[in-house]
Design a protein around this motif. Structure first.
Motif, PDB file in Angstrom:
ATOM      1  N   ASP A  89     -52.473 106.166 -22.669  1.00 31.07           N
ATOM      2  CA  ASP A  89     -53.628 105.428 -24.076  1.00 31.07           C
ATOM      3  C   ASP A  89     -52.229 105.612 -25.136  1.00 31.07           C
ATOM      4  O   ASP A  89     -51.469 106.838 -25.563  1.00 31.07           O
ATOM      5  CB  ASP A  89     -54.419 106.749 -24.281  1.00 31.07           C
ATOM      6  CG  ASP A  89     -55.008 107.089 -25.502  1.00 31.07           C
ATOM      7  OD1 ASP A  89     -54.780 106.227 -26.430  1.00 31.07           O
ATOM      8  OD2 ASP A  89     -55.647 108.183 -25.182  1.00 31.07           O
ATOM      9  N   MET A  94     -52.254 111.032 -29.323  1.00 37.64           N
ATOM     10  CA  MET A  94     -51.823 110.850 -28.114  1.00 37.64           C
ATOM     11  C   MET A  94     -49.748 111.355 -28.761  1.00 37.64           C
ATOM     12  O   MET A  94     -49.194 111.793 -28.493  1.00 37.64           O
ATOM     13  CB  MET A  94     -51.728 109.841 -27.596  1.00 37.64           C
ATOM     14  CG  MET A  94     -53.141 109.874 -26.844  1.00 37.64           C
ATOM     15  SD  MET A  94     -52.234 110.884 -25.214  1.00 37.64           S
ATOM     16  CE  MET A  94     -51.519 109.975 -24.059  1.00 37.64           C
ATOM     17  N   THR A 165     -58.767 106.619 -31.685  1.00 37.08           N
ATOM     18  CA  THR A 165     -58.878 106.897 -29.778  1.00 37.08           C
ATOM     19  C   THR A 165     -60.279 106.115 -29.854  1.00 37.08           C
ATOM     20  O   THR A 165     -61.699 106.182 -30.469  1.00 37.08           O
ATOM     21  CB  THR A 165     -58.342 107.709 -29.144  1.00 37.08           C
ATOM     22  OG1 THR A 165     -58.214 108.800 -29.566  1.00 37.08           O
ATOM     23  CG2 THR A 165     -59.512 107.811 -27.568  1.00 37.08           C
ATOM     24  N   ILE A 167     -61.051 104.371 -25.603  1.00 30.70           N
ATOM     25  CA  ILE A 167     -60.371 104.665 -25.008  1.00 30.70           C
ATOM     26  C   ILE A 167     -61.670 103.268 -23.543  1.00 30.70           C
ATOM     27  O   ILE A 167     -61.175 102.662 -23.106  1.00 30.70           O
ATOM     28  CB  ILE A 167     -60.224 105.381 -23.528  1.00 30.70           C
ATOM     29  CG1 ILE A 167     -59.851 106.494 -24.233  1.00 30.70           C
ATOM     30  CG2 ILE A 167     -59.985 105.739 -22.388  1.00 30.70           C
ATOM     31  CD1 ILE A 167     -59.539 108.162 -23.848  1.00 30.70           C
ATOM     32  N   SER A 188     -53.944 109.773 -20.456  1.00 35.01           N
ATOM     33  CA  SER A 188     -54.570 109.788 -22.059  1.00 35.01           C
ATOM     34  C   SER A 188     -55.171 111.221 -22.070  1.00 35.01           C
ATOM     35  O   SER A 188     -55.106 111.910 -21.096  1.00 35.01           O
ATOM     36  CB  SER A 188     -55.551 108.580 -22.005  1.00 35.01           C
ATOM     37  OG  SER A 188     -56.513 109.083 -23.485  1.00 35.01           O
TER      38      SER A 188
END
Lengths: 298, 669
Positions: A89, A94, A165, A167, A188
């Motif tokens: 990720d 992050m 984000t 995912i 992640s």
């Protein structure tokens, strides 16, 4: 390879002493020290068998044909046929790094991905890499060749935190493209909608993949060590909020615990392995602990 | 509200300290790029709001604590009169303006002494001014206006009155009692003449904590002075051509003998005598002048010392011998004077023994008496008469109504019933019967004599009359005497002399008249003065007081005016004698009259009382160190009365406990 940013040889030395076993048997392959029960056209010779129509003629041993005037196919023992796809990720969240930490979550995740890919390819497991934020930014399909490691490392070195984000969408997108069942490793912070995330992971499970989730968090996120009045800015949305950390800590910790618990329970519900790392933990210890735990589970 | 330590109120500025500290150490907002706000987005604003509110409360508590701390150290005092704030100090300046001060300081010097006290007053102080001689006068009530206090100085003048230090300080005490000032004090400017302190009875003191400061203006050495320190002259005399004495005592208050000091006496502008006296240093001598006053009305007189000393006002003594006509008396008898009328005979003989008697006696036979004769009399003596004509009785009643007197002397020829009818309403009692004392028994005497009565007070002192020699053989028993005053009784307790107020006059009855068959009064020397005293008691009172002292209020009649010795007319509302001399009262309806006013004799005495003695007598006993505390402005009295600061301290402790509790519950960041 020694110059690679994310390749810690101390980590690799310790991991070489470990046995990695695949949790589930995918296609009858074992991970780590177990040899593959499948024979194929690999480097180590296993036996000859008589040619049958349909076999590739390039595998015919012409020396044996000259001696025996029969067509024999030369068979090699394949070490593994596990394919592993590592998802990193690279969303903006992050990229967070607290003041007293040497690396951000993304850097930690990339390091972890590098170690895993190097280790797996060393184990003759085909390893691929996918870097995503809201969409897939880099996609390296699983390969077994040593040169593939260089490609993975190169991509990880170039990895920078990106947008918001999301995912689920990239995972769903990639899941449709993976034809062989294998191991899915998601690295992640999981700061997404848990339901859509678990739905995406459930997608992999539905396709027969084994799923391991490494959740990476900064210690500041886990312990909320802020003290002074702070204006927090969401790196993804840009939203700012003035917060009194001391007054907020109990609420934050309660919400965080609820989130982590939901992640862990969600993963358990879909029979995916879940492990929480914080960036203060030594990487090799984290991997060793995981691999040790993985070996026991096997 | 007052403060014992008002300077501590400066520390109220420390109330801003918590605010400054808060501003200096307030949170520096850090900006941190964080991964996600999802974990505190919901409750952050609530927490922040709660935190800021708690911080405000904490700051308020801390500010309040600082203010209370300064408040406590300032020691607040609340007055009990509705919370008005009092001055820092109250000073009552008591200034002696009596005649004795002339020997110590003149008016200008006294004003300077007063201004010195004013100069010593601090800002925020209040002061009042009282001048006094025999009577204290508030010249200026308590005020903080310095200009007004300085203006008052022009009204301070040395006078001629007596001295009463205690009365003046008591007046100052009353002013201080009405003040809620923290520090209270009395500044006494005086020569501390001892006679001015003798009226203090020791029944009161200054309020606790109040300070008495004395300023003695008496010089180290008193100036030489000759003075009349005592004098006596007749005020009201009856034109009886008797010689009267005028006496004066002269004092030599110098350190040298005075030889041939000339003392003169003038009456009605004529010098009636001159005497030369020898006066040793510090001694006194008495001179006496004799004079027969023949002129009816006012007779102004002055006894004067021919001396050129520092104080002139005590060298003269003024008097007015007012001569009034003799008292007309009608003696009603049942016969002409003689042995057939012993009661009337002895009464007339005792009242007019010669032509120099103060009484003019007119014997009248009762049956021949007329109302005009009664109207011309001041006293009617009914000597053993039972009945009178109605006109005469009416005339007697008129006499009583205008303040005259009736003296009843029933004897053998008096019938009790007739007597009761004739004198109904004007007799002190009814006659019942005659009691004869048997010859074998001892004669009755007079007992239970009321020596406090004006008739008998003359006989109270030793050798001024012996009633034990009176022997009574016969006397009347009476009834209905409940409303009468018994002046004397017989041995058996029966009344002997009764009197009763009738209208404005007095009716008196002797129940045993001067008669040889009834008693031995005609033979006793006490008879004449007793009868004279009774007649003076019964006569219409026309005497007036002519002698007054400086400071006394002269009796001003309606429509009358009084002109003083300096030919200045006194204000009708305040006819107070301000200086010695003669004061002439005139007016259309007022009888011309002369008042002789002198300064008190004791003002000529130079003995002084120790100022410390006055302080010890008037100030409340203090503990060691307490005096300094009071002087510095700490109102120990009010402080003891009010433990307010203890309550404030309690409030502070509660406040600090609350701050501690809230501070622990409130997050710092």
């Amino acid at each position: 390879m020694a110059s690679n940013k994310y390749l810690d040889f101390n980590v690799l030395a310790r991991m070489s002493n470990m046995q990695m076993l695949a949790k589930t048997v995918v296609e009858g392959f074992l991970l780590g020290l177990h040899r593959s029960p499948f024979r194929g056209f690999s480097v180590e010779f296993a036996e000859y068998r008589q040619y049958s129509p349909g076999d590739d003629v390039k595998h015919i041993d012409w020396k044996v044909y000259a001696k025996t005037d029969r067509h024999y196919i030369k068979q090699f023992e394949e070490e593994t046929n596990l394919t592993c796809q590592i998802f990193v990720d690279a969303s903006a969240s992050m990229g967070y790094k607290s003041e007293d930490q040497p690396v951000s979550k993304l850097e930690y995740a990339c390091c972890m991905a590098a170690c895993l890919s190097y280790f797996m390819i060393g184990q003759r497991d085909a390893t691929g890499l996918a870097i995503f934020d809201t969409k897939v930014r880099t996609m390296l399909p699983p390969r077994l060749r040593q040169v593939h490691v260089q490609h993975i490392m190169s991509e990880l070195e170039k990895c920078e935190p990106g947008g918001e984000t999301n995912i689920a969408d990239p995972l769903n997108e990639i899941a449709e493209g993976l034809k062989r069942r294998g191991l899915i490793i998601l690295i992640s912070d999981l700061l997404d909608d848990p339901e859509s995330l678990l739905s995406a992971l459930q997608h992999f499970r539905f396709l027969g993949h084994d799923v391991i989730v490494f959740q990476v968090m900064d210690p500041a996120e886990l312990h909320f060590t802020f003290k002074n009045m702070t204006e927090f800015t969401d790196v993804e949305t840009g939203e700012a909020m003035l917060v009194s950390p001391e007054g907020m800590r109990s609420t934050y910790m309660k919400e965080l615990k609820r989130f982590l618990t939901s992640c862990e329970k969600g993963c358990a519900a879909i029979r995916a392995d879940y492990r929480l790392f914080d960036t203060s933990m030594p990487l090799e210890l984290a991997l060793s602990e995981y691999l040790h735990r993985r070996s026991r589970m096997a | 509200m007052n403060f014992v330590n008002p300077y501590f109120l400066i520390a109220l500025g420390a109330g801003a300290l918590p605010i400054v500290i808060h501003l200096l150490t307030r949170d520096r907002v850090r900006k941190v790029a964080f991964s996600s706000l999802r974990f505190f987005a919901q409750s952050s604003r609530t927490v922040l709001r709660r935190k800021r509110f708690a911080e405000m409360v904490l700051i308020a508590l801390r500010v309040l604590a600082c203010l209370l701390l300064a408040f406590i150290f300032a020691r607040p005092l609340f007055s009990t009169d509705g919370g008005t704030t009092g001055p820092e100090s109250a000073t009552v300046i008591v200034i002696d303006t009596s005649a004795s001060m002339t020997r110590s300081v003149d008016t200008e010097g006294l004003q300077m002494a007063y201004l010195d006290v004013i100069d010593d007053l601090r800002g925020g102080a209040q002061a009042a001014v009282i001048t006094f001689d025999a009577t204290p006068r508030i010249l200026q009530p308590l005020t903080g206006d310095q200009a007004k206090l300085r203006t008052v100085a022009g009204d301070i003048r040395v006078g001629h009155g007596g001295t009463d230090i205690a009365a003046a300080v008591e007046k100052a005490r009353q002013l201080l009692a009405a003040s809620d000032a923290l520090a209270q004090r009395v500044v006494l400017i005086s020569d501390f003449q001892r006679t001015g302190w003798q009226r203090f009875n020791g029944t009161w003191r200054l309020p606790p904590g109040a300070e008495l400061i004395v300023r003695d203006v008496k010089p180290d050495r008193a100036p030489d002075n000759l003075a009349i320190v005592e004098a006596q002259a007749p005020q009201s005399i009856i034109l009886d051509r008797q010689p009267r004495y005028i006496t004066a005592r002269i004092a030599n208050d110098t350190e040298q003998d005075q030889q041939n000091v000339e003392v003169t006496c003038e009456v009605s502008g004529e010098q009636i005598g001159t005497q030369r006296v020898q006066l040793p240093a510090g001694k006194t001598a008495t001179v006496r002048f004799t004079h027969v006053f023949t002129k009816a009305g006012d007779n102004r007189g002055v006894v004067r010392i021919a001396a050129d000393d520092a104080v002139q006002h005590d060298n003269a003594y003024y008097f007015n011998a007012r001569v009034i006509p003799r008292i007309p008396i009608v003696v009603l008898g049942n016969a002409a004077q003689g042995r057939s009328n012993p009661v009337g005979f002895f009464a007339a003989a005792a009242l007019a023994p010669s032509d120099r008697s103060p009484f003019v006696v007119k014997p009248v036979i009762a049956s021949q008496a007329t109302a005009a004769q009664i109207d011309a009399a001041s006293v009617v003596v009914v000597a053993d008469v039972s009945s009178l004509s109605a006109d005469v009785v009416s005339a007697i009643k008129r006499l009583l109504s205008r303040g005259g007197g009736l003296l009843l002397m029933p004897a053998d020829r008096t019938d009790a019933d007739t007597f009761a009818r004739t004198f109904a309403g004007i007799t002190p009692c009814k006659l019942r019967r005659v009691i004869n004392q048997p010859i074998r028994q001892n004669a009755a005497g007079l007992t239970q004599i009321d020596y406090t009565h004006p008739v008998f007070e003359l006989f109270l002192r030793p050798h001024h009359g012996d009633f034990s020699s009176v022997q009574v053989r016969r006397y009347w028993e009476v009834s209905d005497s409940q409303l009468s005053n018994v002046l004397a009784r017989f041995d058996d307790g029966r009344p002997a002399i009764l009197e009763r107020a009738i209208d404005s006059g007095i009716s008196m009855i002797w129940l045993t008249p001067a008669h040889p068959n009834w008693n031995n009064l005609p033979e006793r020397a006490i008879y004449l003065p007793l009868l004279h005293q009774c007649i003076r008691r019964l006569a219409v009172r026309t005497e007036k007081q002519t002698a007054y002292l400086v400071g006394d209020t002269l009796p001003l009649e309606v429509d009358g005016t009084i002109v003083g010795p300096d030919d200045v007319e006194l204000a009708s509302a305040r006819s107070v004698a301000q200086a010695p001399g003669f004061y002439q009262m005139t007016g259309e309806n007022a009888e011309p009259f002369v008042f002789a006013v002198n300064q008190p004799f004791e003002e000529s005495q130079s003995d002084a009382v120790d100022a410390e003695e006055i302080i010890a007598a008037l100030e409340q006993p203090t503990q060691p160190g307490q005096r300094e505390v009071v002087t510095a402005g700490f109102a120990g009295r009010a402080l003891d009365d009010q433990g307010l600061w203890l309550y404030v301290l309690g409030a502070l402790l509660v406040l600090l406990a609350g701050e501690l509790l809230l501070g622990n519950r409130t997050v710092r960041h």
